[in-house]
Motif scaffolding. Structure first.
Motif, short mmCIF file in Angstrom:
data_model
loop_
_atom_site.label_atom_id
_atom_site.label_comp_id
_atom_site.label_asym_id
_atom_site.label_seq_id
_atom_site.Cartn_x
_atom_site.Cartn_y
_atom_site.Cartn_z
N GLY A 34 0.94 -1.15 -0.22
CA GLY A 34 0.05 -0.14 0.05
C GLY A 34 0.94 1.23 -0.09
N GLY A 35 2.09 1.09 0.75
CA GLY A 35 2.89 2.27 0.68
C GLY A 35 3.54 2.54 -0.61
N ILE A 36 3.94 1.54 -1.12
CA ILE A 36 4.55 1.57 -2.57
C ILE A 36 3.47 1.91 -3.65
CG2 ILE A 36 5.76 0.02 -3.89
CD1 ILE A 36 6.82 -1.60 -2.11
N PHE A 37 2.52 1.61 -3.32
CA PHE A 37 1.06 1.98 -4.29
C PHE A 37 1.05 3.50 -4.38
CE2 PHE A 37 -2.83 2.67 -6.03
CZ PHE A 37 -3.01 1.92 -7.11
N ALA A 38 1.07 3.75 -3.02
CA ALA A 38 0.79 5.43 -2.84
C ALA A 38 1.82 6.25 -3.47
CB ALA A 38 0.40 5.67 -1.29
N VAL A 39 3.08 5.69 -3.37
CA VAL A 39 4.20 6.48 -3.61
C VAL A 39 4.17 6.37 -5.31
CG1 VAL A 39 6.76 6.47 -4.14
CG2 VAL A 39 5.76 6.11 -1.76
N ALA A 40 3.81 5.22 -6.05
CA ALA A 40 3.75 5.20 -7.42
C ALA A 40 2.57 6.03 -7.87
CB ALA A 40 3.53 3.81 -7.82
N TYR A 41 1.43 6.12 -7.22
CA TYR A 41 0.34 6.75 -7.62
C TYR A 41 0.90 8.40 -7.51
CZ TYR A 41 -4.24 9.16 -7.57
OH TYR A 41 -5.35 9.87 -7.89
N THR A 42 1.60 8.71 -6.57
CA THR A 42 2.00 10.35 -6.34
C THR A 42 2.86 10.44 -7.61
OG1 THR A 42 1.83 9.97 -3.93
CG2 THR A 42 2.85 11.95 -4.95
N LEU A 43 3.62 9.84 -7.91
CA LEU A 43 4.76 10.00 -9.08
C LEU A 43 4.26 9.91 -10.53
CD1 LEU A 43 7.66 7.96 -7.66
CD2 LEU A 43 7.30 10.44 -7.55
N LEU A 44 3.04 8.91 -10.71
CA LEU A 44 2.67 8.63 -11.95
C LEU A 44 1.22 9.28 -12.43
CD1 LEU A 44 3.69 4.85 -12.19
CD2 LEU A 44 4.79 7.02 -13.08
N ARG A 45 0.74 9.95 -11.21
CA ARG A 45 -0.95 10.38 -11.37
C ARG A 45 -0.73 11.38 -12.82
NH1 ARG A 45 -4.52 11.64 -13.22
NH2 ARG A 45 -6.48 12.12 -12.37
N ARG A 46 0.20 12.42 -12.60
CA ARG A 46 -0.15 13.45 -13.87
C ARG A 46 0.26 12.83 -15.09
NH1 ARG A 46 3.02 18.67 -11.13
NH2 ARG A 46 1.84 18.97 -9.42
N LYS A 47 0.84 11.40 -15.29
CA LYS A 47 0.97 10.93 -16.29
C LYS A 47 -0.10 10.10 -16.94
CE LYS A 47 6.04 11.18 -15.84
NZ LYS A 47 7.63 10.44 -15.64
N LEU A 48 -0.72 9.72 -16.02
CA LEU A 48 -2.07 8.80 -16.53
C LEU A 48 -2.91 9.63 -17.19
CD1 LEU A 48 -2.16 6.79 -13.20
CD2 LEU A 48 -1.21 6.19 -15.17
N ARG A 49 -3.33 9.04 -18.18
CA ARG A 49 -4.31 10.14 -18.99
C ARG A 49 -5.70 10.14 -18.81
NH1 ARG A 49 -1.62 10.42 -25.24
NH2 ARG A 49 0.48 10.63 -24.62
N THR A 50 -6.30 10.44 -17.61
CA THR A 50 -7.49 10.66 -17.07
C THR A 50 -7.73 11.47 -15.99
OG1 THR A 50 -9.22 9.44 -16.12
CG2 THR A 50 -7.03 8.61 -15.50
N GLY A 51 -8.88 12.30 -15.95
CA GLY A 51 -8.90 13.24 -15.10
C GLY A 51 -9.85 12.82 -14.01
N ASN A 52 -9.95 11.67 -13.69
CA ASN A 52 -10.47 10.87 -12.65
C ASN A 52 -9.56 10.32 -11.87
OD1 ASN A 52 -12.08 8.79 -11.15
ND2 ASN A 52 -13.72 9.74 -12.24
N ASP A 53 -9.43 10.78 -10.48
CA ASP A 53 -8.41 10.04 -9.61
C ASP A 53 -8.73 8.66 -9.33
OD1 ASP A 53 -6.89 12.25 -9.28
OD2 ASP A 53 -7.86 13.01 -7.57
N SER A 54 -10.04 8.36 -9.13
CA SER A 54 -10.44 6.78 -8.99
C SER A 54 -9.97 5.85 -10.21
CB SER A 54 -11.86 6.63 -8.58
OG SER A 54 -12.22 7.37 -7.34
#
Length: 249
Positions: A86-106
């Motif tokens: 879960g911690g690694i996933f949160a870090v990956a989400y934080t780093l990659l969120r802007r590169k994921l081509r969707t405006g929906n965080d979920s």
């Protein structure tokens, strides 16, 4: 704007519950198959050490951890693994969120969880599926560990190659983007599968049904963990749920 700390805490909490529930799945669906495999191993060992007069040799050394201790440790292991993941996933989400081509965080969290499950779990599983006790040569454990880790790294590289190819092909349309991403991913995986050595140490006398029941239980445990992690984190970062909590307060 959410801080990194809040995203990390949410990942740790979601991972905690996901690990506990994955442990419950493993205990319910996997432990009976492990007990059956251990019984086969013990029966084979007793037959091997049987004297000519029909009496068995002295009992083998007791395991360092009893089966009851192993069952209790199962929940501890899956919980700690869930928290770490879960911690690694949160870090990956934080780093990659802007590169994921969707405006929906979920949707971003769900997509990241799906990619993680395929690259980290499914790719190694298809090449080197896990084996229950009584299967495998102890002398090859290092080789099996190294090859498994290689497939894990290759699964992550294949995901990266798929994303890179998808972005490059996006200029030619959505269909080309999908085909390019899937093609790059599959080519990387197939090439790795052909290069990596095959390891098959399952004796012909071992029940095939028990073998695959154990393997599917292992895969189901991982699927439960990643499914709960993905949906749990998707709910944790959902702006609509956050706004509802504020209104309710």
């Amino acid at each position: 704007m959410r801080t990194f700390g809040s995203l990390l805490v949410r990942g740790l909490i979601v991972g905690l519950f996901a690990g506990l529930l994955a442990g419950a799945f493993a205990y319910t669906m996997g432990e009976p198959h492990i007990d059956a495999a251990i019984a086969i191993e013990e029966a084979a060992g007793a037959h091997t050490h049987d004297h000519g007069d029909g009496t068995a040799s002295a009992a083998e050394e007791e395991p360092l951890v009893s089966r009851d201790g192993q069952r209790a440790g199962l929940f501890l292991a899956t919980t700690l693994y869930g928290v770490a993941l879960g911690g690694i996933f949160a870090v990956a989400y934080t780093l990659l969120r802007r590169k994921l081509r969707t405006g929906n965080d979920s949707y971003a969290a769900l997509g990241l969880a799906a990619a993680g499950f395929v690259g980290i779990v499914l790719v190694p599983f298809l090449k080197y599926p896990p084996n229950p006790p009584a299967v495998g040569d102890p002398e090859t454990i290092t080789r099996r560990t190294v090859t498994y880790l290689l497939t894990l790294v290759i699964g992550l590289l294949a995901g990266w190659a798929g994303v890179a190819a998808s972005r490059w092909a996006a200029r030619y349309g959505d269909l080309a983007r999908l085909a390019g991403g899937a093609g790059a991913f599959l080519v990387t995986i197939v090439a790795a599968y052909l290069i990596l050595p095959a390891i098959n140490e399952v004796p012909g006398s071992f029940p095939a049904t028990l073998l695959w029941q154990f393997r599917f239980a292992s895969l189901g445990t991982q699927a439960t963990l990643w499914l709960l992690l993905g949906f749990g984190y998707a709910a944790a970062v959902d702006h609509r749920l956050s706004r509802q909590k504020v209104v309710a307060a």
